[in-house]
Design an enzyme around this catalytic site. Structure first.
Site, PDB file in Angstrom:
ATOM      1  CE  LYS A 139      29.070 -91.997 -73.610  1.00  0.00           C
ATOM      2  NZ  LYS A 139      27.682 -92.221 -73.999  1.00  0.00           N
ATOM      3  CG  HIS A 142      25.081 -86.520 -67.801  1.00  0.00           C
ATOM      4  ND1 HIS A 142      23.841 -86.077 -67.460  1.00  0.00           N
ATOM      5  CD2 HIS A 142      25.480 -85.770 -68.871  1.00  0.00           C
ATOM      6  CE1 HIS A 142      23.484 -85.090 -68.295  1.00  0.00           C
ATOM      7  NE2 HIS A 142      24.466 -84.896 -69.153  1.00  0.00           N
ATOM      8  CG  HIS A 145      24.465 -91.743 -64.750  1.00  0.00           C
ATOM      9  ND1 HIS A 145      25.228 -91.146 -65.700  1.00  0.00           N
ATOM     10  CD2 HIS A 145      23.971 -92.873 -65.304  1.00  0.00           C
ATOM     11  CE1 HIS A 145      25.196 -91.886 -66.805  1.00  0.00           C
ATOM     12  NE2 HIS A 145      24.450 -92.934 -66.592  1.00  0.00           N
TER      13      HIS A 145
END
Length: 579
Positions: A139, A142, A145
């Site tokens: 992923k 983001h 994080h």
């Protein structure tokens, strides 16, 4: 240095109260400064002396304060002693205060200022393992994080500065049912060609697509479960695809970490503990801790009364492990491998219950060191968006911070010529993100506001960097004054004294941060220092002053600059020297 004065006052108190000075040091603190106001330098809390049995706990506290103040005698170091409200105040000889505090900044290697204080003697230094950032493989990184990454980095930096051996670990979410979905989805929607061109973007698109499909299609859900089972059985085709996803992702993440100035000693992951998780289940079974529910899941009773009113699931009915099972295995494995004295997990507050259960289960399994494991929770960032859309990837946020900062710098009349304006804009933009994040308690949610965080005035990371760059510029222009003889009697103006008094608190601020692992104490200390420096710039000109006065002032500004840079580095901010 603050510790020189603290020891002198403690020794004076020790003789009067017939106590060792180490016992008295914790009751002494440097007084916070208020602009344009003459303050004492240190205060002694009589309440703390009573609490520790050094003074009788009964009787009028104010009477005890006044009596103690009259018993203590002034000398060449402490020139005034007075009773306040429940505190005894000490005022240091001004010339000696300036001389001792600014002495270290006349020589090279002065970056240990405030770090050798006796306040840190009570810290149980050892090996600290900090687990932070921990994004999920396959992923894109983001923006959610960002908080874990910068908070964990701050904690690791602080512990390291205070003399701990620090292990920085990134524990990747590289296992679990989402890989079942991704593996099954990739065979249907994935393309090796697109994976080469823009790896994480493509995996993100596949993941979104397969999730939609799985909501409506039972076959897709079954295919996902089947792929994850193949992974758990270590079947080569599934493992090979998973490995490709993992390697691609770590490589991509490292670009982002480099931009943030963050590094890790170890990249670990849930996948490392798959075999150990089976051992954990075996140990729970043998110890009588593993119970099977009617649905066939394996649980551990974590209720205080032992009545199964609060259970933690550690095994699915199909025999696959869960995140917590792997976390138990990981904790035991780390203890055996790294012999840590404490382990700190940095994740958002929604996981507080998970860590509470993790520590409880470890204790039930007979691991007393679980008491030295700690979860540092943080709140959510609301409204962090770029101009382009809703899903916020961290790289887009960093690009936006850099672009906005570059624009602001190009509009400013004070911007200096520099070799690499993009690099400066990047560092200043990241400082702005960090300071915005660290100003309040970590547990609080906060609302993200681009315009506010990038302001050059007010309590922002931009102001912090600007203050540092301005000091660097002043020191560069007066390089020839650095080696001259320093005369502390030429720095007796109130604005000089105020900066020096503020610097006295630096070790206490670091100590406070080490106690509760909150960066706000250090951020607010540095921002206050910047405001005091701004006043001193106006009131203590270097240019046009007699040489010995200019030299003394440069020493004061060099001291402030050094502390500012050191504090910023602990926060994870790279100080810039021009902007």
């Amino acid at each position: 240095m603050a510790c020189f004065f603290r020891r002198r006052i403690a020794a004076k108190l020790g003789r009067t109260l017939q106590q060792p000075e180490e016992v008295l040091i914790p009751a002494l603190s440097a007084v916070p400064v208020f602009k344009k106001q003459q303050n004492p330098d240190f205060k002694l809390s009589v309440g703390l002396l009573r609490m520790n049995g050094i003074l009788p706990s009964s009787g009028d506290i104010q009477q005890q304060t006044e009596k103690l103040a009259t018993q203590l005698k002034q000398d060449s170091v402490v020139e005034n002693i007075s009773a306040g409200s429940g505190v005894v105040n000490f005022r240091i000889n001004r010339k000696l205060l300036i001389q001792k505090l600014l002495e270290p900044f006349g020589k090279e290697g002065n970056d240990k200022f405030g770090l050798n204080s006796e306040l840190f003697n009570s810290l149980k230094r050892g090996t600290t393992l900090v687990e932070y950032s921990s994004p999920n493989i396959a992923k894109k990184f983001h923006a959610g994080h960002l908080r874990s990454t910068i908070i964990g980095n701050f904690i690791a930096n602080l512990k390291q500065a205070l003399g701990y051996d620090v292990i920085r670990m990134n524990y990747l979410g590289d296992w679990g049912m989402q890989f079942g979905l991704l593996g099954a989805g990739f065979s249907q929607f994935g393309s090796q060609e697109k994976l080469k061109q823009n790896p994480l973007q493509h995996l993100f698109e596949v993941y979104v697509q397969v999730n939609k499909e799985a909501e409506q299609n039972e076959n897709m859900r079954l295919a996902a479960r089947d792929f994850f089972r193949q992974l758990e059985r270590r079947e080569s085709e599934a493992v090979s695809l998973w490995q490709q996803f993992r390697e691609i992702t770590v490589e991509e993440y490292q670009h982002v970490y480099k931009r943030l100035g963050v590094h890790f000693d170890i990249y670990s992951g849930e996948s490392f503990h798959q075999d150990r998780a089976q051992e954990v289940l075996q140990q729970l079974q043998t110890g009588g801790l593993l119970k099977t529910t009617e649905k066939g899941t394996g649980v551990v009773d974590v209720s205080p009364a032992g009545d199964m009113s609060n259970v933690c699931t550690v095994l699915r009915s199909d025999g696959t492990t869960l995140y917590i099972t792997r976390d138990i295995a990981a904790a035991i494995d780390r203890k055996e491998k790294y012999y840590f004295d404490e382990m700190i997990y940095v994740t958002d507050k929604s996981q507080a219950n998970h860590f509470q259960q993790l520590f409880q289960i470890l204790l039930k399994m007979g691991h007393p060191w679980a008491d030295r494991c700690l979860h540092v929770p943080f709140g959510l960032v609301q409204g962090m968006k770029t101009r382009t859309g809703d899903v916020v990837f961290l790289e887009d946020v960093l690009d936006e911070a850099r672009a906005r900062m570059l624009h602001n710098m190009s509009q400013s009349k004070t911007t200096k010529e520099m070799d690499n304006p993009e690099d400066t804009a990047e560092k200043v933009g990241i400082s702005a993100l960090i300071v915005q994040d660290f100003k309040g308690p970590l547990f609080s949610d906060y609302k993200f506001d681009w315009d506010r965080i990038l302001q050059a005035q007010g309590d922002t990371g931009v102001f912090l960097q600007y203050s540092h760059a301005r000091l660097c510029s002043l020191i560069r222009r007066n390089e020839e004054l650095k080696g001259a003889t320093f005369d502390p009697s030429l720095l007796l103006e109130q604005s000089s004294i105020t900066i020096v008094q503020h610097l006295l608190r630096y070790d206490e601020v670091l100590y406070q941060s080490a106690q509760d692992l909150q960066p706000k104490h250090l951020v607010n200390f540095l921002l206050k220092l910047c405001h005091l420096i701004a006043s001193a710039h106006r009131e203590l000109p270097v240019k046009g002053s007699p040489e010995e006065v200019a030299q003394a002032r440069i020493r004061l500004f060099a001291g402030a600059c050094s502390v500012l840079a050191g504090g910023m580095r602990i926060l994870g901010i790279i100080p810039v020297e021009k902007m």
